[in-house]
Design an enzyme around this catalytic site. Structure first.
Site, PDB file in Angstrom:
ATOM      1  N   SER A 207       6.144   5.784  19.069  1.00 17.05           N
ATOM      2  CA  SER A 207       7.387   5.176  19.149  1.00 17.05           C
ATOM      3  C   SER A 207       5.976   3.428  19.863  1.00 17.05           C
ATOM      4  CB  SER A 207       8.634   5.191  20.381  1.00 17.05           C
ATOM      5  OG  SER A 207       9.573   3.238  20.759  1.00 17.05           O
ATOM      6  N   GLU A 348      17.117   6.125  13.247  1.00 16.25           N
ATOM      7  CA  GLU A 348      16.240   5.321  14.266  1.00 16.25           C
ATOM      8  C   GLU A 348      17.318   4.329  15.126  1.00 16.25           C
ATOM      9  OE1 GLU A 348      12.772   5.704  14.987  1.00 16.25           O
ATOM     10  OE2 GLU A 348      12.090   6.059  13.720  1.00 16.25           O
ATOM     11  N   HIS A 473      15.807   7.773  16.609  1.00 11.34           N
ATOM     12  CA  HIS A 473      13.868   7.183  17.658  1.00 11.34           C
ATOM     13  C   HIS A 473      13.736   8.587  18.219  1.00 11.34           C
ATOM     14  CE1 HIS A 473      10.991   4.415  18.087  1.00 11.34           C
ATOM     15  NE2 HIS A 473      11.168   4.438  19.643  1.00 11.34           N
TER      16      HIS A 473
END
Length: 587
Positions: A207, A348, A473
């Site tokens: 991320s 995600e 995610h």
């Protein structure tokens, strides 16, 4: 006499083995800063290794060092107790903040089992540049230390303390990224003492950590400090994470809120250095305008107020981290051309839409407020001229939902796909295309669609929702780093165990050789990983997903399937390329 020489050598070998085992048991290391004593840990498959936690790599960035580039840490007195994590940096969301400014610490995990120096993997955590830490309970080493690598996890300043900028020499900004550079300098200087090879350093992150990795590829300040890179669900082209305008005004808004002068940037920053850190954290400005209510916290998470910025090289700022927009740097070809792995998870968007898709009541709210919600969660204002936002938004809705704008449990993945593409898939894809066009050939691209037993979000686990939210995610971390580690988190023979072995093998192969499958016949499931540009006029993906029937589920999870797929998301990426986004414009 002739027989005594081998006997002496045999006893000498036994002595050396015993000495090595004592070093392992003691977990004592000496570096220029002093002696550090760690503790022992055990890997997933039972290998013992040493853990050195809470090692300072920079001086506490407090007082006059606040809003400055980090200063290397000095020596400590006596023997450092390296058995506990260091402080986490100040962080949180209004009105709850926690952490300590004395937070620039790192952890090192090493088996120290061989005389040969081993590849080093430096992990940079995610959290939107707003939250996160390197604590062992959050990013544990148990899977990776089954392999012959040295793992380093680092802290860095967050939010206003990591990214405030006045746009000039008073506070050039990017302090968080410069903290990471300082940690990499520490690795170059000290990692050999832990059995690590300073000439084989891989940086990897998830991320915002993945974005940081990409920023280091583009930064001249990071040159020579690492030799390979892995960005998991993050790139420097993410629109929410770079700012080129309103830089000084942001600092002025904070200064005004805490009673500091705003006209002169030097006086502004000097004053901010004297303000209590809690006061600074609690008075951060925000551009979030969502009405107060149960979802206001969720929507305001999209307001990434403090971001990386371009700097100007001056006598007072001789080492800027970045001096131009990331796209401009990639197009110029002037960046660190190291082997680079990038990738995404298949769903995600579920993570970013979770409060809006996890229950029927949430879906009802989403349907009732689709236009307002979508304009926020697709953050088109970051990339599209104001007079074209409405038209662009309508095109997105038409492409993903068609004529049926009512989202149900059966069609929810259409809006999840839209969020997936906006948040991650398109900017990762765009990054790969630009790097390939610039002649950066050693690029590897993956997509992870394997849904295992565990997920980063509890509500996304099997059985906890009315439908499968997919691979969210950060879900890839379930197979790479350990969280609240338990050796029995999977049943014997669970398909996830093959996934852990595959990903850990690929990541550590890459750290070792610069190629995730250096020997094709030894690749997971015998599938070699080609470069993203291996097939002309295609972008090639290495895909992790599930075997199809007749393969039967085991513990409700179908076995892992690995395959190579050219242009996996071509139609979706072509659509996003057709929109009037700033990132689609030639600069």
């Amino acid at each position: 006499m002739a027989e005594s020489v081998p006997r002496i050598l045999w006893h000498l070998a036994l002595l050396l083995i015993w000495m090595a085992s004592q070093v392992q048991a003691d977990c004592l290391v000496n570096i220029d800063q002093g002696a550090a004593r760690g503790s022992t840990m055990t890997s997933f498959h039972g290998r013992e290794f040493c853990s050195y936690r809470g090692i300072p790599f920079a001086e506490p960035p407090v007082g006059e060092l606040r809003f400055r580039a980090p200063v290397p840490a000095g020596p400590w007195a006596g023997e450092l107790n390296a058995t506990k994590d260091g402080n986490q940096c100040p962080q949180g969301f209004a009105p709850v903040y926690f952490g300590d400014e004395d937070c620039l610490y790192l952890n090192v995990y090493s088996s120290q089992s061989t005389a040969e120096l081993r590849p080093v993997m430096v992990f940079i955590y995610g959290g939107g540049n707003t939250i996160g830490n390197n604590k062992a309970d959050n990013y544990g080493p148990h899977y990776l230390l089954d392999k012959d690598v040295v793992l380093v996890t680092i802290n860095y300043r967050l939010s206003v303390l990591g990214f405030l900028s006045t746009g000039d020499d008073a506070a050039p900004g990017n302090f968080a990224l410069k903290d990471q550079v300082e940690a990499l300098r520490w690795v170059q200087k000290n990692i050999a003492a832990f059995g690590g090879d300073p000439n084989r350093v891989t940086i990897f992150g998830e991320s915002a950590g993945g974005m940081s990795v990409h920023f280091h590829i583009l930064s001249p300040l990071s040159k020579g400090l690492f030799h390979r890179a892995i960005s998991e669900s993050g790139s420097a082209l993410m629109p929410l994470f770079f700012r080129t305008d309103s830089i000084l005004s942001q600092a002025q808004r904070l200064a005004q809120a805490v009673g500091c002068p705003t006209e002169n940037s030097e006086e502004l920053v000097s004053c901010l250095r004297t303000v209590d850190v809690d006061t600074i954290m609690k008075n951060q400005p925000s551009d979030c305008s969502w009405p107060q209510g149960i979802l206001s916290f969720f929507f305001c998470m999209y307001d990434i107020f403090w971001r990386p910025v371009p700097e100007v090289k001056t006598a007072a700022n001789p080492e800027p981290f970045l001096t131009a927009h990331p796209q401009e740097i990639i197009r110029s070809g002037d960046f660190n051309r190291v082997p680079f792995v990038l990738g995404t998870n298949s769903d995600e968007g579920s993570f970013f839409l979770l409060p809006l898709v996890c229950t029927q009541a949430a879906l009802d709210y989403l349907n009732d407020h689709l236009d307002d919600v979508a304009r926020v969660v697709f953050f088109l204002n970051e990339s599209v001229p104001e007079n074209r936002i409405s038209d662009t938004f309508q095109r997105v809705i038409d492409f993903y939902l068609g004529s049926n704008r009512v989202i149900t449990t059966a069609t929810v993945h259409s809006i999840i796909d839209a969020a997936t593409d906006r948040f991650m898939q398109h900017n990762i894809h765009k990054s790969v295309e630009l790097h390939l066009k610039s002649g950066h050939e050693t690029i590897y691209l993956y997509n992870l669609g394997y849904r295992g037993k565990h997920s980063v979000i509890t509500k996304a686990r099997y059985g906890d929702t009315r439908y499968d939210l997919g691979v969210l995610h950060a879900d890839e971390l379930e197979f790479i780093m350990t969280t609240a580690y338990k050796a029995d988190r999977w049943e014997p023979g669970h398909p996830d165990l093959e996934m852990v072995e595959a990903v850990v093998t690929l990541w550590t192969n890459f750290a070792t050789h610069g190629n995730p499958t250096p020997e094709a016949d030894a690749a997971p499931q015998g599938v070699a990983w080609p470069t993203a540009g291996a097939i002309r006029n295609n972008v090639t993906y290495y895909v992790f997903d599930h075997a199809t029937p007749p393969a039967e589920p085991v513990y409700n999870v179908r076995p892992l399937r690995i395959r190579v797929v050219p242009d996996k998301f071509k139609n979706r990426m072509d659509f996003w390329d057709s929109l009037p986004l700033n990132e689609n414009q030639e600069q």
